[in-house]
Design a protein around this motif. Structure first.
Motif, PDB file in Angstrom:
ATOM      1  N   SER A  14       0.838  -1.118  -0.042  1.00  0.00           N
ATOM      2  CA  SER A  14      -0.022   0.078  -0.152  1.00  0.00           C
ATOM      3  C   SER A  14       0.805   1.316  -0.040  1.00  0.00           C
ATOM      4  O   SER A  14       0.428   2.171  -0.614  1.00  0.00           O
ATOM      5  CB  SER A  14      -0.863  -0.012   1.112  1.00  0.00           C
ATOM      6  N   TRP A  15       2.002   1.105   0.691  1.00  0.00           N
ATOM      7  CA  TRP A  15       3.029   2.238   0.469  1.00  0.00           C
ATOM      8  C   TRP A  15       3.610   2.370  -0.803  1.00  0.00           C
ATOM      9  O   TRP A  15       3.811   3.699  -1.467  1.00  0.00           O
ATOM     10  CB  TRP A  15       4.015   2.205   1.436  1.00  0.00           C
ATOM     11  N   ARG A  16       4.030   1.461  -1.348  1.00  0.00           N
ATOM     12  CA  ARG A  16       4.624   1.440  -2.803  1.00  0.00           C
ATOM     13  C   ARG A  16       3.544   1.661  -3.833  1.00  0.00           C
ATOM     14  O   ARG A  16       4.052   2.370  -4.922  1.00  0.00           O
ATOM     15  CB  ARG A  16       5.282   0.088  -3.188  1.00  0.00           C
ATOM     16  N   THR A  17       2.306   1.339  -3.809  1.00  0.00           N
ATOM     17  CA  THR A  17       1.423   1.471  -4.967  1.00  0.00           C
ATOM     18  C   THR A  17       1.315   2.875  -5.308  1.00  0.00           C
ATOM     19  O   THR A  17       1.270   3.314  -6.538  1.00  0.00           O
ATOM     20  CB  THR A  17       0.190   0.802  -4.745  1.00  0.00           C
ATOM     21  N   PRO A  18       1.226   3.986  -4.240  1.00  0.00           N
ATOM     22  CA  PRO A  18       1.027   5.256  -4.910  1.00  0.00           C
ATOM     23  C   PRO A  18       2.049   5.789  -5.622  1.00  0.00           C
ATOM     24  O   PRO A  18       2.114   7.048  -6.359  1.00  0.00           O
ATOM     25  CB  PRO A  18       0.697   6.130  -3.619  1.00  0.00           C
ATOM     26  N   TRP A  19       3.257   5.289  -5.474  1.00  0.00           N
ATOM     27  CA  TRP A  19       4.393   5.779  -6.088  1.00  0.00           C
ATOM     28  C   TRP A  19       4.759   5.105  -7.523  1.00  0.00           C
ATOM     29  O   TRP A  19       5.674   5.402  -8.293  1.00  0.00           O
ATOM     30  CB  TRP A  19       5.754   5.565  -5.261  1.00  0.00           C
ATOM     31  N   ARG A  20       3.769   4.188  -8.033  1.00  0.00           N
ATOM     32  CA  ARG A  20       3.969   3.562  -9.269  1.00  0.00           C
ATOM     33  C   ARG A  20       2.913   4.134 -10.027  1.00  0.00           C
ATOM     34  O   ARG A  20       1.720   4.542  -9.648  1.00  0.00           O
ATOM     35  CB  ARG A  20       3.752   1.724  -8.835  1.00  0.00           C
ATOM     36  N   SER A  21       2.844   3.850 -11.206  1.00  0.00           N
ATOM     37  CA  SER A  21       1.966   3.913 -12.419  1.00  0.00           C
ATOM     38  C   SER A  21       1.554   2.969 -13.155  1.00  0.00           C
ATOM     39  O   SER A  21       2.120   2.017 -12.959  1.00  0.00           O
ATOM     40  CB  SER A  21       2.612   5.125 -13.294  1.00  0.00           C
ATOM     41  N   PRO A  22       0.138   2.966 -13.624  1.00  0.00           N
ATOM     42  CA  PRO A  22      -0.295   1.876 -14.303  1.00  0.00           C
ATOM     43  C   PRO A  22       0.348   1.737 -15.650  1.00  0.00           C
ATOM     44  O   PRO A  22       0.827   2.752 -16.050  1.00  0.00           O
ATOM     45  CB  PRO A  22      -1.762   2.361 -14.559  1.00  0.00           C
ATOM     46  N   GLU A  23       0.208   0.387 -16.069  1.00  0.00           N
ATOM     47  CA  GLU A  23       0.936   0.055 -17.453  1.00  0.00           C
ATOM     48  C   GLU A  23       0.254   0.648 -18.581  1.00  0.00           C
ATOM     49  O   GLU A  23      -0.992   0.694 -18.437  1.00  0.00           O
ATOM     50  CB  GLU A  23       1.150  -1.353 -17.816  1.00  0.00           C
ATOM     51  N   ILE A  24       0.765   1.337 -19.593  1.00  0.00           N
ATOM     52  CA  ILE A  24      -0.101   2.039 -20.608  1.00  0.00           C
ATOM     53  C   ILE A  24      -0.099   0.745 -21.573  1.00  0.00           C
ATOM     54  O   ILE A  24       0.877   0.268 -22.128  1.00  0.00           O
ATOM     55  CB  ILE A  24       0.649   3.129 -21.180  1.00  0.00           C
ATOM     56  N   PRO A  25      -1.469   0.589 -22.110  1.00  0.00           N
ATOM     57  CA  PRO A  25      -1.825  -0.549 -23.144  1.00  0.00           C
ATOM     58  C   PRO A  25      -1.163   0.055 -24.500  1.00  0.00           C
ATOM     59  O   PRO A  25      -1.214   1.229 -24.630  1.00  0.00           O
ATOM     60  CB  PRO A  25      -3.249  -0.745 -23.251  1.00  0.00           C
ATOM     61  N   ASP A  26      -0.728  -0.830 -25.438  1.00  0.00           N
ATOM     62  CA  ASP A  26      -0.238  -0.480 -26.578  1.00  0.00           C
ATOM     63  C   ASP A  26      -1.187   0.387 -27.460  1.00  0.00           C
ATOM     64  O   ASP A  26      -0.962   1.027 -28.210  1.00  0.00           O
ATOM     65  CB  ASP A  26       0.539  -1.613 -27.301  1.00  0.00           C
ATOM     66  N   ASP A  27      -2.485  -0.279 -27.312  1.00  0.00           N
ATOM     67  CA  ASP A  27      -3.450   0.470 -28.166  1.00  0.00           C
ATOM     68  C   ASP A  27      -3.948   1.806 -27.845  1.00  0.00           C
ATOM     69  O   ASP A  27      -4.436   2.496 -28.648  1.00  0.00           O
ATOM     70  CB  ASP A  27      -4.557  -0.473 -28.127  1.00  0.00           C
TER      71      ASP A  27
END
Length: 392
Positions: A14-27
């Motif tokens: 839960s601490w690391r998640t806010p510092w990560r970003s969602p993967e951008i789909p290729d489409d």
């Protein structure tokens, strides 16, 4: 009842998640880059203005404290160049065309921003280390202000914004902590804290933008794709036909449609069940996609009816040849849940301008050709099954 404490692994996640970003789909990657470019370019004048303000303020302080001109004269040249660029940018047409790709333009903007901040950061560390100013707080504070503003302008480009903050704040803050007195040390740690909070803000803002684009793309897919086969649905195919109509009106680019209907599909549902029928539809959709060429769009209108938009067609002979190629994909038997099914289909084609104008006329012409083919197939089967008689 008291809630149990979170496990250690869950707390870390839960601490690391806010510092990560969602993967951008290729489409949607190209859509994300276009969004980043448009948002960043609207802030270009602000980036120049922040740079000009900091340069002029540093020059005024240098002159006020009697610093020799050779140490800050270059700032005037850089400020004048930035002002010229800002004015030319603001006077340029609002809807301009860019000769390079969005990705390359974003890269160039990142290099210019990070390069300028890096240069000013090096000069700030030099000013702190050599004590050329009596007021040790002004230059670091001004640089933090400029870096924060530029990072905010580039918030949609996460890596560029974070790099600007790190390069613009951390070296100067560490120089204040290591070289300055107690006041400078406290200010240095405060600057690092501000930078970390800004990094968190930038990541959160960027994540919200990307998540909204991903969600919008998912909603668009659900509204424009067939849930069973993944092909374009009726709404999407009608949109594609309207686009093809506009392209024909502007560039006289011919196109055709092919309407495909499976033969005796109801018997598969009645005898083997709808689950087998659905699997057969998925198999047929895959074969149609495999048979389609680049630029051709395959969609499912509903039930066992499929529609194919075929560009660059100007004659009925070309359309007939494409229809034959599609029907050849049905020759191979399909193995579905222990059943061997040989799917067959009827197809009707219509060429734009030759068989009709507008979506409704074109589909009506293709539908008529389809049912003529079905009637011919039924007549052929009845003739083949009729017993022969000797006429004497």
């Amino acid at each position: 009842m008291d809630s149990a404490p979170l496990p250690k692994e869950t707390w870390r996640a839960s601490w690391r998640t806010p510092w990560r970003s969602p993967e951008i789909p290729d489409d949607i990657r190209s859509s994300v880059e276009d969004m980043q470019l448009q948002r960043a370019l609207t802030h270009v004048p602000m980036i120049y203005l922040v740079g000009i303000f900091n340069l002029v303020a540093a020059m005024v302080l240098s002159a006020h404290e009697g610093v020799e001109p050779q140490y800050y004269a270059w700032m005037g040249v850089l400020a004048i160049g930035s002002a010229v660029r800002m004015i030319s940018w603001m006077r340029a047409p609002r809807h301009r065309s860019y000769g390079t790709s969005a990705q390359k333009t974003l890269h160039n903007l990142t290099v210019i921003s990070v390069g300028g901040i890096t240069f000013l950061s090096v000069w700030s560390v030099y000013a702190i280390s050599t004590d050329i100013f009596e007021n040790q707080m002004f230059i670091p504070t001004s640089l933090v202000f400029g870096s924060t503003c530029i990072a905010h302008c580039l918030a949609c480009i996460k890596k560029a914004a974070i790099t600007v903050l790190v390069v613009g704040v951390i070296p100067t803050a560490m120089a204040m902590i290591l070289v300055g007195g107690f006041d400078e040390m406290i200010m240095g740690w405060s600057m690092i804290t501000i930078a970390l909070l800004m990094v968190r803000f930038i990541i959160d803002s960027y994540n919200q933008i990307i998540s909204s684009l991903i969600m919008r793309n998912m909603i668009w897919k659900q509204a424009h794709s067939d849930p069973l086969t993944g092909l374009a649905n009726r709404r999407a195919m009608m949109n594609h036909l309207r686009v093809a109509e506009q392209a024909f009106a502007n560039h006289s680019t011919g196109f055709a449609v092919a309407l495909i209907d499976l033969d005796r599909f109801k018997q598969v549902n009645d005898n083997l069940g709808h689950d087998i029928g659905d699997q057969l539809l998925v198999e047929v959709a895959g074969r149609l996609k495999h048979s389609s060429a680049a630029g051709e769009i395959v969609g499912r209108l509903g039930g066992d009816e499929f529609l194919i938009l075929i560009p660059d067609i100007s004659s009925r002979e070309q359309a007939s040849a494409k229809a034959t190629a599609y029907l050849s994909g049905f020759a191979r038997p399909a193995h579905i849940s222990g059943h061997v099914l040989t799917a067959s289909a009827s197809i009707g084609t219509a060429v734009h301008a030759l068989d009709g104008h507008g979506t409704e006329q074109l589909l009506k012409a293709a539908d008529g050709a389809l049912y003529r083919m079905k009637r011919t197939s039924r007549s052929d089967r009845r003739s083949a099954n009729r017993p022969s008689r000797n006429i004497g």
